[in-house]
Write a protein that holds these residues in place. Structure first.
Motif, short mmCIF file in Angstrom:
data_model
loop_
_atom_site.label_atom_id
_atom_site.label_comp_id
_atom_site.label_asym_id
_atom_site.label_seq_id
_atom_site.Cartn_x
_atom_site.Cartn_y
_atom_site.Cartn_z
N GLU A 183 0.85 -1.19 0.00
CA GLU A 183 0.00 0.00 0.00
C GLU A 183 0.89 1.25 0.00
OE1 GLU A 183 -2.85 -0.49 -0.68
OE2 GLU A 183 -3.93 -1.92 0.57
N ALA A 184 1.00 1.92 -1.14
CA ALA A 184 1.78 3.15 -1.20
C ALA A 184 1.11 4.25 -0.38
CB ALA A 184 1.95 3.61 -2.64
N GLU A 185 -0.22 4.23 -0.37
CA GLU A 185 -1.00 5.18 0.42
C GLU A 185 -2.13 4.41 1.10
OE1 GLU A 185 -2.48 7.38 2.64
OE2 GLU A 185 -0.84 8.41 1.58
N PRO A 186 -2.01 4.12 2.40
CA PRO A 186 -3.00 3.27 3.09
C PRO A 186 -4.44 3.77 2.98
CG PRO A 186 -1.06 3.56 4.46
CD PRO A 186 -0.89 4.49 3.28
N GLU A 187 -4.65 5.10 2.86
CA GLU A 187 -6.02 5.62 2.78
C GLU A 187 -6.59 5.53 1.36
OE1 GLU A 187 -6.43 9.40 4.64
OE2 GLU A 187 -5.52 8.73 6.52
N MET A 188 -5.78 5.08 0.42
CA MET A 188 -6.26 4.78 -0.94
C MET A 188 -5.78 3.36 -1.29
SD MET A 188 -5.83 8.37 -3.04
CE MET A 188 -4.09 8.58 -2.66
N PRO A 189 -6.32 2.36 -0.60
CA PRO A 189 -5.78 1.00 -0.70
C PRO A 189 -5.96 0.39 -2.08
CG PRO A 189 -7.84 1.01 0.54
CD PRO A 189 -7.48 2.45 0.31
N SER A 190 -4.96 -0.39 -2.48
CA SER A 190 -5.01 -1.04 -3.79
C SER A 190 -4.46 -2.47 -3.75
CB SER A 190 -4.20 -0.23 -4.81
OG SER A 190 -2.85 -0.13 -4.41
N ALA A 191 -3.84 -2.86 -2.65
CA ALA A 191 -3.14 -4.15 -2.60
C ALA A 191 -4.10 -5.32 -2.79
CB ALA A 191 -2.38 -4.30 -1.28
N PHE A 192 -5.24 -5.29 -2.12
CA PHE A 192 -6.17 -6.41 -2.23
C PHE A 192 -6.72 -6.53 -3.65
CE2 PHE A 192 -10.73 -7.78 -1.90
CZ PHE A 192 -10.45 -9.13 -1.87
N GLU A 193 -7.09 -5.40 -4.26
CA GLU A 193 -7.61 -5.45 -5.63
C GLU A 193 -6.56 -5.99 -6.60
OE1 GLU A 193 -9.08 -1.59 -6.65
OE2 GLU A 193 -11.12 -2.08 -6.00
N ALA A 194 -5.29 -5.59 -6.40
CA ALA A 194 -4.22 -6.08 -7.27
C ALA A 194 -4.03 -7.58 -7.09
CB ALA A 194 -2.92 -5.34 -6.95
N PHE A 195 -4.09 -8.06 -5.86
CA PHE A 195 -3.96 -9.49 -5.59
C PHE A 195 -5.11 -10.26 -6.22
CE2 PHE A 195 -5.38 -12.99 -2.79
CZ PHE A 195 -4.30 -13.86 -2.96
N ARG A 196 -6.33 -9.77 -6.04
CA ARG A 196 -7.49 -10.46 -6.59
C ARG A 196 -7.43 -10.51 -8.12
NH1 ARG A 196 -13.20 -8.31 -4.64
NH2 ARG A 196 -12.45 -6.46 -5.76
N ALA A 197 -7.03 -9.40 -8.74
CA ALA A 197 -6.91 -9.37 -10.20
C ALA A 197 -5.83 -10.33 -10.68
CB ALA A 197 -6.60 -7.94 -10.67
N PHE A 198 -4.74 -10.42 -9.94
CA PHE A 198 -3.65 -11.33 -10.28
C PHE A 198 -4.13 -12.79 -10.25
CE2 PHE A 198 0.28 -13.70 -9.10
CZ PHE A 198 1.06 -13.37 -10.20
N MET A 199 -4.93 -13.13 -9.24
CA MET A 199 -5.44 -14.50 -9.12
C MET A 199 -6.49 -14.78 -10.20
SD MET A 199 -3.75 -15.89 -6.59
CE MET A 199 -4.70 -17.33 -6.10
#
Length: 267
Positions: free
Chosen positions: A98-114
């Motif tokens: 998360e480069a910016e925790p208040e604009m989270p993207s890690a979970f979406e990136a993981f889900r898209a990767f899977m």
């Protein structure tokens, strides 16, 4: 005396480890910080058995993987490869930060990767032989942040965020990882519960909600990684059998108390 036709010790080791891989084990490895969790995961990789790592932990925590060879970053910096001494890729590190925790993207990136089946792409000449989640604690933090800032930013009930994290972890650990055609290793920290009978503490993988009691439902192995010091220095060891304090198990009867690399555990 061994028969002249007996396999060489190194060959026996490979056979034991391959039999273990072929059983598609699902492993939860719990330990305190510095207990050697990533070190254990990195020991899985070789040219014919490359591994995919889902890195939610901070940069720098991936050092045990980098120590297996030469790190080559991809142009987008969302992943990197570790090459062995012959230039063969043996580890793919997929970073979900998360480069910016208040604009989270890690979970979406993981889900898209899977969903995009990136986790099944070959690494060099071979398909992945193992998948590693490093670590479950940081993945949970990313899930709670996603719920807090993206899904339910105006809720007055913060338990919703914990509920979302528990649901998504359950889906990932028990469903998304279930059909993967190889070894699955989930790295967790340790949590404690007080035994009401005698006041002692029982230690289990640090997981939220109902997963604390149900994580063994989809996993064949629960190991504890720990350190012991002697005159020669610090030893990194693996507990695979249950005791009064730690909820370990091994359906594959992996030996208890061995050094925490897969080669040592199956020697």
């Amino acid at each position: 005396m061994e028969s002249p036709n007996s396999p060489h010790p190194n060959q026996r080791l490979k056979m034991k480890l391959q039999q273990f891989r072929d059983s598609h084990p699902r492993i939860i490895a719990m330990g305190k910080p510095g207990g050697g969790k990533s070190h254990l995961a990195a020991s899985l990789a070789d040219w014919e058995h490359p591994i995919q790592v889902f890195c939610f932990d901070s940069l720098g925590k991936d050092l045990p993987y980098e120590e297996r060879g030469q790190l080559v970053q991809d142009p987008g910096h969302s992943s990197a490869y570790v090459l062995d001494s012959k230039g063969n890729p043996i580890i793919r590190l997929n970073y979900f930060h998360e480069a910016e925790p208040e604009m989270p993207s890690a979970f979406e990136a993981f889900r898209a990767f899977m969903i995009g089946r990136g986790h099944l792409e070959p690494i060099g000449e071979f398909p992945p032989a193992a998948w590693v989640l490093d670590s479950c604690s940081m993945f949970e933090l990313a899930l709670r942040g996603y719920s807090r800032y993206r899904l339910n930013p105006n809720t007055k009930e913060p338990r919703q965020h914990w509920g979302f994290a528990t649901d998504q972890l359950e889906q990932t650990l028990l469903q998304r990882f279930a059909p993967l055609p190889g070894l699955v290793l989930v790295l967790c920290h340790i949590d404690s519960d007080k035994d009401e009978r005698d006041g002692s503490y029982i230690y289990n993988p640090k997981l939220p909600g109902r997963l604390r009691d149900n994580c063994g439902m989809g996993y064949t192995e629960i190991w504890r990684l720990y350190n012991e010091r002697d005159k020669k220095g610090v030893k990194h060891l693996v507990q695979t059998q249950p005791c009064e304090r730690y909820g370990c198990m091994s359906n594959s009867k992996v030996p208890d108390g061995r050094t925490n690399t897969f080669s040592e555990m199956f020697a």
